[in-house]
Design a protein around this motif. Structure first.
Motif, mmCIF file in Angstrom:
data_model
loop_
_atom_site.group_PDB
_atom_site.id
_atom_site.type_symbol
_atom_site.label_atom_id
_atom_site.label_comp_id
_atom_site.label_asym_id
_atom_site.label_seq_id
_atom_site.Cartn_x
_atom_site.Cartn_y
_atom_site.Cartn_z
ATOM 1 N N LEU A 82 35.410 33.922 21.609
ATOM 2 C CA LEU A 82 35.754 35.338 21.658
ATOM 3 C C LEU A 82 34.933 35.992 22.760
ATOM 4 O O LEU A 82 33.702 35.982 22.714
ATOM 5 N N ILE A 83 35.637 36.538 23.759
ATOM 6 C CA ILE A 83 34.917 37.191 24.858
ATOM 7 C C ILE A 83 34.863 38.703 24.682
ATOM 8 O O ILE A 83 34.196 39.389 25.445
ATOM 9 N N GLY A 84 35.592 39.237 23.694
ATOM 10 C CA GLY A 84 35.619 40.672 23.460
ATOM 11 C C GLY A 84 37.013 41.215 23.665
ATOM 12 O O GLY A 84 37.999 40.567 23.319
ATOM 13 N N GLY A 85 37.080 42.403 24.261
ATOM 14 C CA GLY A 85 38.355 43.068 24.488
ATOM 15 C C GLY A 85 38.613 43.303 25.967
ATOM 16 O O GLY A 85 38.094 42.587 26.824
ATOM 17 N N THR A 86 39.373 44.330 26.256
ATOM 18 C CA THR A 86 39.778 44.626 27.626
ATOM 19 C C THR A 86 38.592 44.932 28.530
ATOM 20 O O THR A 86 38.504 44.417 29.644
ATOM 21 N N SER A 87 37.661 45.748 28.072
ATOM 22 C CA SER A 87 36.497 46.098 28.901
ATOM 23 C C SER A 87 35.672 44.872 29.244
ATOM 24 O O SER A 87 35.206 44.716 30.381
ATOM 25 N N GLU A 88 35.500 43.993 28.267
ATOM 26 C CA GLU A 88 34.708 42.781 28.500
ATOM 27 C C GLU A 88 35.442 41.840 29.448
ATOM 28 O O GLU A 88 34.819 41.208 30.307
ATOM 29 N N LEU A 89 36.769 41.770 29.337
ATOM 30 C CA LEU A 89 37.566 40.986 30.278
ATOM 31 C C LEU A 89 37.379 41.523 31.699
ATOM 32 O O LEU A 89 37.124 40.758 32.636
ATOM 33 N N GLU A 90 37.469 42.829 31.847
ATOM 34 C CA GLU A 90 37.277 43.446 33.170
ATOM 35 C C GLU A 90 35.890 43.158 33.718
ATOM 36 O O GLU A 90 35.734 42.882 34.917
ATOM 37 N N GLN A 91 34.871 43.207 32.878
ATOM 38 C CA GLN A 91 33.509 42.926 33.323
ATOM 39 C C GLN A 91 33.359 41.481 33.781
ATOM 40 O O GLN A 91 32.723 41.211 34.806
ATOM 41 N N LEU A 92 33.947 40.545 33.021
ATOM 42 C CA LEU A 92 33.874 39.132 33.412
ATOM 43 C C LEU A 92 34.589 38.887 34.735
ATOM 44 O O LEU A 92 34.121 38.102 35.561
ATOM 45 N N ILE A 93 35.699 39.565 34.940
ATOM 46 C CA ILE A 93 36.436 39.435 36.211
ATOM 47 C C ILE A 93 35.604 40.013 37.345
ATOM 48 O O ILE A 93 35.467 39.396 38.407
ATOM 49 N N ALA A 94 35.034 41.207 37.142
ATOM 50 C CA ALA A 94 34.239 41.863 38.185
ATOM 51 C C ALA A 94 33.025 41.026 38.582
ATOM 52 O O ALA A 94 32.648 40.989 39.757
ATOM 53 N N LYS A 95 32.427 40.334 37.620
ATOM 54 C CA LYS A 95 31.256 39.496 37.895
ATOM 55 C C LYS A 95 31.639 38.131 38.451
ATOM 56 O O LYS A 95 30.755 37.344 38.821
ATOM 57 N N GLY A 96 32.945 37.832 38.473
ATOM 58 C CA GLY A 96 33.395 36.531 38.955
ATOM 59 C C GLY A 96 33.275 35.423 37.924
ATOM 60 O O GLY A 96 33.498 34.259 38.240
ATOM 61 N N GLU A 97 32.933 35.775 36.706
ATOM 62 C CA GLU A 97 32.751 34.769 35.658
ATOM 63 C C GLU A 97 34.056 34.296 35.038
ATOM 64 O O GLU A 97 34.156 33.145 34.616
ATOM 65 N N PHE A 98 35.055 35.164 34.992
ATOM 66 C CA PHE A 98 36.296 34.803 34.313
ATOM 67 C C PHE A 98 37.020 33.645 34.998
ATOM 68 O O PHE A 98 37.389 32.673 34.322
ATOM 69 N N PRO A 99 37.217 33.689 36.312
ATOM 70 C CA PRO A 99 37.858 32.535 36.956
ATOM 71 C C PRO A 99 37.068 31.237 36.750
ATOM 72 O O PRO A 99 37.651 30.172 36.567
ATOM 73 N N ALA A 100 35.756 31.345 36.734
ATOM 74 C CA ALA A 100 34.922 30.154 36.508
ATOM 75 C C ALA A 100 35.136 29.607 35.091
ATOM 76 O O ALA A 100 35.166 28.393 34.892
ATOM 77 N N MET A 101 35.274 30.505 34.129
ATOM 78 C CA MET A 101 35.544 30.068 32.758
ATOM 79 C C MET A 101 36.858 29.302 32.689
ATOM 80 O O MET A 101 36.943 28.259 32.056
ATOM 81 N N LEU A 102 37.864 29.820 33.350
ATOM 82 C CA LEU A 102 39.170 29.159 33.325
ATOM 83 C C LEU A 102 39.132 27.847 34.083
ATOM 84 O O LEU A 102 39.728 26.866 33.647
ATOM 85 N N SER A 103 38.428 27.801 35.196
ATOM 86 C CA SER A 103 38.299 26.550 35.958
ATOM 87 C C SER A 103 37.599 25.491 35.135
ATOM 88 O O SER A 103 37.993 24.322 35.124
ATOM 89 N N ALA A 104 36.568 25.888 34.436
ATOM 90 C CA ALA A 104 35.840 24.937 33.592
ATOM 91 C C ALA A 104 36.763 24.383 32.512
ATOM 92 O O ALA A 104 36.706 23.223 32.159
ATOM 93 N N LEU A 105 37.653 25.238 32.022
ATOM 94 C CA LEU A 105 38.599 24.788 31.010
ATOM 95 C C LEU A 105 39.552 23.748 31.575
ATOM 96 O O LEU A 105 39.838 22.748 30.950
ATOM 97 N N ARG A 106 40.054 23.998 32.779
ATOM 98 C CA ARG A 106 40.993 23.056 33.386
ATOM 99 C C ARG A 106 40.351 21.705 33.634
ATOM 100 O O ARG A 106 40.959 20.673 33.487
#
Length: 127
Positions: free
Chosen positions: A100-124
């Motif tokens: 659980l990463i949270g909601g919309t605000s937390e998603l936006e924060q992860l994207i802004a920090k560049g962490e979200f794409p890394a999370m998805l890449s790690a999953l792949r």
């Protein structure tokens, strides 16, 4: 992180099973979706925040499973079981590879920090 939950010893034995069954079907459906999909968004109708999270993910071209449970006027009791299960008080609830990463605000924060794409890449890479 520690979250206070009423100890089982402080719940009368006669109601323990009832508590455990409280909307267990809904929690089970979300658990199954989270286990089967790398990215899950749990939302509700009429709420602009799940819609915003989905729009962000669509713009990124990121596939996700979406589960919608009622609206402000319906199924709020059932949604409470999800809030109690996760400890997250609002919708959407966004899960990335079971986390659980949270909601919309937390998603936006992860994207802004560049962490979200890394999370998805790690999953792949893990699949």
């Amino acid at each position: 992180m520690s979250r206070t939950i009423l100890e089982q010893a402080r719940i009368h034995p006669a109601i323990r099973e009832r508590i455990g069954r409280n909307h267990a079907d809904l929690v089970g459906a979300v658990q199954a979706a989270v286990a089967a999909n790398p990215l899950v968004v749990v939302g509700m109708a009429m709420n602009p925040f799940p819609r915003k999270a989905r729009r962000i993910l669509d713009q990124l071209g990121t596939p996700y499973a979406y589960l919608e449970y009622g609206s402000y006027l319906s199924q709020w009791r059932r949604r409470n079981a999800l809030k109690m299960w996760t400890g997250w008080p609002t919708f959407p609830m966004i899960f990335v590879h079971g986390v659980l990463i949270g909601g919309t605000s937390e998603l936006e924060q992860l994207i802004a920090k560049g962490e979200f794409p890394a999370m998805l890449s790690a999953l792949r890479l893990a699949e």
